[in-house]
Design a protein around this motif. Sequence first.
Motif, mmCIF file in Angstrom:
data_model
loop_
_atom_site.group_PDB
_atom_site.id
_atom_site.type_symbol
_atom_site.label_atom_id
_atom_site.label_comp_id
_atom_site.label_asym_id
_atom_site.label_seq_id
_atom_site.Cartn_x
_atom_site.Cartn_y
_atom_site.Cartn_z
ATOM 1 N N UNK A 1 38.889 19.195 -13.304
ATOM 2 C CA UNK A 1 40.049 18.645 -12.704
ATOM 3 C C UNK A 1 40.939 19.367 -11.545
ATOM 4 N N UNK A 2 40.776 20.405 -11.612
ATOM 5 C CA UNK A 2 41.793 21.079 -10.485
ATOM 6 C C UNK A 2 40.579 20.761 -8.792
ATOM 7 N N UNK A 3 38.902 20.930 -9.370
ATOM 8 C CA UNK A 3 38.348 20.600 -7.892
ATOM 9 C C UNK A 3 38.568 19.586 -7.324
ATOM 10 N N UNK B 1 26.342 22.355 -13.310
ATOM 11 C CA UNK B 1 28.105 22.476 -13.924
ATOM 12 C C UNK B 1 27.860 22.740 -12.717
ATOM 13 N N UNK B 2 26.978 23.420 -11.790
ATOM 14 C CA UNK B 2 28.125 23.295 -9.886
ATOM 15 C C UNK B 2 27.869 22.270 -9.453
ATOM 16 N N UNK B 3 27.178 21.583 -9.638
ATOM 17 C CA UNK B 3 26.478 20.214 -9.069
ATOM 18 C C UNK B 3 27.892 19.145 -8.767
ATOM 19 N N UNK B 4 28.162 19.453 -10.411
ATOM 20 C CA UNK B 4 29.093 18.315 -11.036
ATOM 21 C C UNK B 4 30.576 18.806 -10.486
ATOM 22 N N UNK B 5 30.568 19.968 -9.895
ATOM 23 C CA UNK B 5 31.372 20.720 -9.561
ATOM 24 C C UNK B 5 32.175 20.120 -8.037
ATOM 25 N N UNK B 6 31.167 19.482 -7.548
ATOM 26 C CA UNK B 6 31.219 20.097 -6.069
ATOM 27 C C UNK B 6 31.142 18.232 -5.613
ATOM 28 N N UNK B 7 30.630 17.691 -6.828
ATOM 29 C CA UNK B 7 30.915 15.797 -6.867
ATOM 30 C C UNK B 7 31.878 16.055 -6.883
ATOM 31 N N UNK B 8 32.091 16.514 -8.647
ATOM 32 C CA UNK B 8 34.157 15.750 -8.124
ATOM 33 C C UNK B 8 34.869 16.003 -6.990
ATOM 34 N N UNK C 1 28.446 22.455 -21.820
ATOM 35 C CA UNK C 1 29.744 23.304 -21.524
ATOM 36 C C UNK C 1 30.835 23.110 -22.613
ATOM 37 N N UNK C 2 32.187 23.741 -22.533
ATOM 38 C CA UNK C 2 33.210 23.556 -23.058
ATOM 39 C C UNK C 2 33.877 22.652 -22.089
ATOM 40 N N UNK C 3 34.828 22.256 -23.056
ATOM 41 C CA UNK C 3 36.160 20.961 -22.630
ATOM 42 C C UNK C 3 36.870 21.687 -21.451
ATOM 43 N N UNK C 4 37.023 22.727 -21.597
ATOM 44 C CA UNK C 4 37.751 24.167 -21.472
ATOM 45 C C UNK C 4 37.371 23.760 -19.218
ATOM 46 N N UNK C 5 35.676 24.316 -19.394
ATOM 47 C CA UNK C 5 35.059 24.810 -18.003
ATOM 48 C C UNK C 5 35.230 22.671 -17.574
#
Length: 417
Positions: free
Chosen positions: A63-65, A111-118, A54-58
């Motif tokens: 950080x927000x999550x 990516x979705x799982x990574x967002x949840x884990x963060x 994914x992009x660095x922006x994504x």
Amino acid sequence: VNCKMGDKMEKMDSPASPYRLSWTAFINLGMLGVGLALEMLSPTSLYFSEQMEVSITEIGAMFIRRAAGHIAGALVCGKILDLTGKPALVLLLALAGTCAVCFALPLLKSYRLAGFLFMFQGFSVGMVDTAGNVLILALWRESKYLNCHMYAMHFLRGLGTFVAPLFVEAWVARGLAPMSAWMATGAVVMPSMFAFFGLNFTSQPKIADKSDKQHLCVRKCTKELLWASVFLFAYMANEVSFGNSIASFASAWLEASEANSRSLASLYWASLCLGRLVAAFVAPYVSQVTYVVAHLVAALLAVTVMFGLTRDPESLEQDTGWWLKVVLLTATFGFAMGPLFPGMVLMIEKIQQAPLIGTTTSIMVTLALLGKLQAVALTASIGEHLSEYFGLLQIFLCVCTLGAFAAMVGGSRTDTH
């Protein structure tokens, strides 16, 4: 049974008690680990984006999550501590969550799982932040060593944050897989996790006196707490906005090299850690009010003088001007800021004339984290004018911090010496 429990608590109350020292040691080690874990995303974001494809922006959205989880964890932890009375179990679960995420991230492709884990990692770190402050107070309350241990814990928390980028850089330089550095971070957290598993089966530190619960509930939302929370909000906005912006300020406004700009940011964070380390040895022997005021004034003077001397970037062409007007003042500001957060946590309990229970501490820590988010919003809103208004922003935040402190102390009739 009551006699046995009484004996256990007497042993824990002894200043040299191995039981009390073991709690403190593993809290500190856990704080070092979560400091590392919290800062690992920045130096590994490029490698993580390649792993996720994914992009660095994504990746920036992580950080927000994580920040949302961090605030939620800090907010609910205090109530959990008050209700359960099992701080070892709370820390065990929080550290286990942090550790599990560290070991899972290098293996992720979703990516979705990574967002949840963060978000989950942020929640776990927030719980540790609140529980650590509550427990150091509970373990060392009425002891002459309280100040020392509070500042030491915050020093190690900051040290973890400071060394994370250096650790990743050294890890990659040795030819190791960059994302595997997360697993090494998890290994730092693991000893404390297992320690609190064992401590969960022993007598627990007394967080608040249940027989005085009504008094505590009345006292936990006083005006002193309000001003202390405002202080921590402004302080964190000041600390983070300076640390996040000093490199850009040096590069864009002072036309410093990229290497010198990065070094200036590292110097600031190192000086902030040093300020807490020195406070651990000095603060137990001085008035907390005097100590905090001295550091507040020193921070305001340092950033004001720096702003005045750097209005003309051409005056910094000589090496002497750079060292005296920028490097020395940056180090002074960082050193002055270091003891302010733990110093306020120590002071509010005396000013309130009541122990800080978990819920009260959660309010303070949460407001501090909101101040951290405010710093990011402030620097983003200024945008391309950041270099021009950098000094004014720091002076404004210093004045707000000093004003909140004055309002808190001035409105209190308690001798906080």
